[in-house]
Design a protein around this motif. Structure first.
Motif, PDB file in Angstrom:
ATOM      1  N   ALA A   1      -6.891  10.668 -12.742  1.00  0.00           N
ATOM      2  CA  ALA A   1      -5.992  10.445 -11.609  1.00  0.00           C
ATOM      3  C   ALA A   1      -4.546  10.417 -12.091  1.00  0.00           C
ATOM      4  N   LEU A   2      -3.674  11.085 -11.351  1.00  0.00           N
ATOM      5  CA  LEU A   2      -2.233  10.961 -11.611  1.00  0.00           C
ATOM      6  C   LEU A   2      -1.663   9.799 -10.797  1.00  0.00           C
ATOM      7  N   ALA A   3      -2.344   9.485  -9.712  1.00  0.00           N
ATOM      8  CA  ALA A   3      -2.010   8.298  -8.920  1.00  0.00           C
ATOM      9  C   ALA A   3      -3.174   8.051  -7.977  1.00  0.00           C
ATOM     10  N   MET A   4      -3.442   6.800  -7.684  1.00  0.00           N
ATOM     11  CA  MET A   4      -4.462   6.494  -6.682  1.00  0.00           C
ATOM     12  C   MET A   4      -4.154   5.147  -6.054  1.00  0.00           C
ATOM     13  N   CYS A   5      -4.652   4.983  -4.844  1.00  0.00           N
ATOM     14  CA  CYS A   5      -4.431   3.745  -4.115  1.00  0.00           C
ATOM     15  C   CYS A   5      -5.729   3.327  -3.450  1.00  0.00           C
ATOM     16  N   GLN A   6      -5.993   2.038  -3.513  1.00  0.00           N
ATOM     17  CA  GLN A   6      -7.174   1.480  -2.868  1.00  0.00           C
ATOM     18  C   GLN A   6      -6.697   0.316  -2.003  1.00  0.00           C
ATOM     19  N   VAL A   7      -7.187   0.280  -0.767  1.00  0.00           N
ATOM     20  CA  VAL A   7      -6.716  -0.769   0.138  1.00  0.00           C
ATOM     21  C   VAL A   7      -7.905  -1.327   0.906  1.00  0.00           C
ATOM     22  N   MET A   8      -7.861  -2.623   1.165  1.00  0.00           N
ATOM     23  CA  MET A   8      -8.900  -3.264   1.975  1.00  0.00           C
ATOM     24  C   MET A   8      -8.251  -4.398   2.776  1.00  0.00           C
ATOM     25  N   PHE A   9      -8.659  -4.548   4.024  1.00  0.00           N
ATOM     26  CA  PHE A   9      -8.108  -5.625   4.858  1.00  0.00           C
ATOM     27  C   PHE A   9      -9.054  -5.876   6.020  1.00  0.00           C
ATOM     28  N   THR A  10      -8.837  -7.010   6.697  1.00  0.00           N
ATOM     29  CA  THR A  10      -9.537  -7.248   7.957  1.00  0.00           C
ATOM     30  C   THR A  10      -8.481  -7.256   9.053  1.00  0.00           C
ATOM     31  N   GLN A  11      -8.919  -7.207  10.288  1.00  0.00           N
ATOM     32  CA  GLN A  11      -7.964  -7.199  11.385  1.00  0.00           C
ATOM     33  C   GLN A  11      -8.295  -8.308  12.359  1.00  0.00           C
ATOM     34  N   GLU A  12      -7.251  -8.999  12.820  1.00  0.00           N
ATOM     35  CA  GLU A  12      -7.404  -9.967  13.907  1.00  0.00           C
ATOM     36  C   GLU A  12      -6.510  -9.506  15.032  1.00  0.00           C
ATOM     37  N   GLU A  13      -7.127  -9.124  16.136  1.00  0.00           N
ATOM     38  CA  GLU A  13      -6.377  -8.561  17.268  1.00  0.00           C
ATOM     39  C   GLU A  13      -5.399  -7.492  16.803  1.00  0.00           C
ATOM     40  N   ASP A  14      -5.925  -6.527  16.067  1.00  0.00           N
ATOM     41  CA  ASP A  14      -5.129  -5.379  15.621  1.00  0.00           C
ATOM     42  C   ASP A  14      -4.143  -5.679  14.500  1.00  0.00           C
ATOM     43  N   ARG A  15      -4.054  -6.956  14.103  1.00  0.00           N
ATOM     44  CA  ARG A  15      -3.091  -7.256  13.044  1.00  0.00           C
ATOM     45  C   ARG A  15      -3.834  -7.489  11.727  1.00  0.00           C
ATOM     46  N   MET A  16      -3.239  -6.951  10.651  1.00  0.00           N
ATOM     47  CA  MET A  16      -3.930  -6.985   9.363  1.00  0.00           C
ATOM     48  C   MET A  16      -3.846  -8.355   8.696  1.00  0.00           C
ATOM     49  N   THR A  17      -4.983  -8.800   8.166  1.00  0.00           N
ATOM     50  CA  THR A  17      -4.991 -10.024   7.362  1.00  0.00           C
ATOM     51  C   THR A  17      -5.791  -9.741   6.086  1.00  0.00           C
ATOM     52  N   GLY A  18      -5.636 -10.622   5.127  1.00  0.00           N
ATOM     53  CA  GLY A  18      -6.375 -10.479   3.861  1.00  0.00           C
ATOM     54  C   GLY A  18      -6.159  -9.126   3.216  1.00  0.00           C
ATOM     55  N   VAL A  19      -4.888  -8.672   3.220  1.00  0.00           N
ATOM     56  CA  VAL A  19      -4.603  -7.319   2.724  1.00  0.00           C
ATOM     57  C   VAL A  19      -4.664  -7.285   1.195  1.00  0.00           C
ATOM     58  N   ARG A  20      -5.415  -6.328   0.691  1.00  0.00           N
ATOM     59  CA  ARG A  20      -5.443  -6.067  -0.755  1.00  0.00           C
ATOM     60  C   ARG A  20      -5.056  -4.620  -0.946  1.00  0.00           C
TER      61      ARG A  20
END
Lengths: 290, 169
Positions: free
Chosen positions: A195-214
């Motif tokens: 990989a020259l670059a990579m991104c991994q993201v995980m989150f939950t949503q409460e009423e469309d708003r992101m929480t627990g963002v990694r």
């Protein structure tokens, strides 16, 4: 292109392996698991361990297990183990997505998750995964065992917190909430390349708003890491075009990119920006846990 | 350190008793000690896929395994594919689709494809392309190799599974 001579031992249980490792560790003894990174380096004479301790015949190091809200991946679990979701829910789906990006089909039959972490290539997908998910690395020597957070395990390219007489016996990944969304994007010039670059993201949503963002970045800096600034920026937001653009620009500006003759700093920042955008778009476009 | 280790290799259902140095790769031992030179050695560091063989059902780079690691495992090489004068269906599909030019990469591709389709006999086109990206063909005849795989996948579908695996029935 032939490896330098070494002694070879293949113990049948972990205790014996740790005893042998303790004896040979200070003469550059190494663990041999999948061998898909170590053996090429030996062939190129970039590595010339005097002793190899082959752990492939140790039954207790095989497979994976769900244990108290975490997935335990043992030392001999191969990349191919994750071709199909290994556990239900978003974690299994994400690991399957990530596994597709690791090297090539035959390499994935032999290479191991834990071996990738021990090798600690900055471009390793599993190292990024362990960091993004706040995994922990379970290591053992004849003198005892330790559990190290993945976030501090990686100390530099090909450099970890492992002592010479220690080996990784398993990696523990916490199970995310069942409704978590994830995205992963990796850029390389040819399928299966580093990989020259990579991104991994995980989150939950409460009423469309992101929480627990990694949100983690790999392949772009000396070690994979979560970008706290970007996570904070996204927390509490809706995943709009504007939020995605701001997050990707922020990520590109806060990193300290690796540089080589083919990949100048500005190019790598650009790749990080694009990777973050595409990973967030993938998370947005996927259903819950898909 | 240079002393030789006795190893029993089971290649294409035949036992070979060889004495090897630990550092000898499985690819080199299959060629030089077993005399089975159908397995090609290209890059010797896991990039080109020419030395791909099947070990316990999995396609592996024979240059990234040491022969001492293969003791007692079931090894298949290109020499074990044809049944006498009758080609294996993957070999026949290569012939019928002009999927080889110089032929150097062919044994590696045949073993890769055979093992991959034993694991999943109904791959999508994208999965076939991803799988084939493991091996290099310097004649760059990839499209015909892809066509050969598609033909073989079609034959498997008609037969309802692979020779060794009918889980997709």
């Amino acid at each position: 292109m032939k490896p330098a001579p070494f002694t070879y031992q293949r113990p049948g249980n972990l205790e014996e392996a740790l005893d042998i490792l303790a004896q040979v560790a200070h003469e550059d003894g190494r663990i041999l698991a999948g061998g898909q990174s170590l053996v090429p380096m030996m062939a190129l004479r970039l590595a010339f361990p005097a002793h190899l301790v082959d752990i492939n015949d140790i039954p207790s190091l095989q497979g994976i297990e769900v244990e108290q809200q975490s997935l335990v991946i043992r030392a001999l679990a191969r990349h191919a183990h994750f071709h199909q979701p290994a556990v239900s829910g978003p974690l299994g789906s994400m690991l399957a997505k990530v596994a597709q990006n690791i090297a090539h089909y035959p390499v994935r039959q032999r290479g191991t998750f834990c071996g990738s972490l021990a090798h600690a290539d900055p471009a390793s997908e599993w190292c990024l995964t362990a960091v993004t998910l706040d995994g922990s690395v379970m290591v053992q020597s004849r003198n005892g065992s330790r559990e190290l957070p993945a976030g501090t395990f990686f100390q530099g390219p090909m450099t970890t917190a492992l002592e010479p007489d220690e080996m990784i016996t398993a990696v523990r990944l916490p199970m995310p909430d069942a409704g978590s969304r994830f995205g992963f994007y990796e850029f390389n010039r040819r399928a299966g390349d580093f990989a020259l670059a990579m991104c991994q993201v995980m989150f939950t949503q409460e009423e469309d708003r992101m929480t627990g963002v990694r949100l983690g970045i790999g392949g772009a800096e000396e070690v994979p890491r979560r970008l706290g600034e970007v996570e904070e920026m996204l927390t509490g937001q809706r995943l709009t075009e504007k939020a995605i653009l701001s997050a990707s620009e922020c990520a590109a500006s806060v990193i300290t990119p690796l540089e080589d003759i083919q990949t100048p700093v500005d190019y790598r920042r650009h790749l990080v920006k694009t990777s973050v955008r595409r990973a967030l778009e993938a998370a947005r476009d996927s259903g819950n846990g898909q | 350190m240079d002393s030789k280790i006795p190893v029993r290799l089971n290649v294409n259902s035949r036992d070979y008793h060889v004495n090897v140095e630990a550092r000898q790769t499985l690819a080199d031992v299959i060629r030089e000690e077993c005399g089975l030179t159908g397995t090609r050695v290209g890059c010797e560091h896991g990039v080109c896929g020419s030395c791909t063989i099947i070990v316990d059902g999995a396609p592996v780079r024979a240059c990234l395994m040491f022969a001492v690691q293969a003791e007692g495992k079931e090894i298949r090489t290109i020499e074990g594919m044809a049944d006498g004068a009758e080609l294996h269906p993957v070999q026949r599909a290569f012939s019928e689709n002009h999927a080889l030019q110089c032929g150097f990469c062919t044994p590696g591709f045949i073993m890769l494809i055979t093992a991959a389709l034993e694991q999943d006999s109904a791959p999508a086109d994208e999965e076939i392309r991803e799988m084939l990206s493991a091996n290099l063909c310097r004649c760059t005849g990839y499209q015909n190799i892809f066509n050969a795989v598609k033909q073989y996948v079609g034959e498997l579908r008609e037969r309802g599974g692979t020779d060794n695996n009918d889980r997709n029935n």
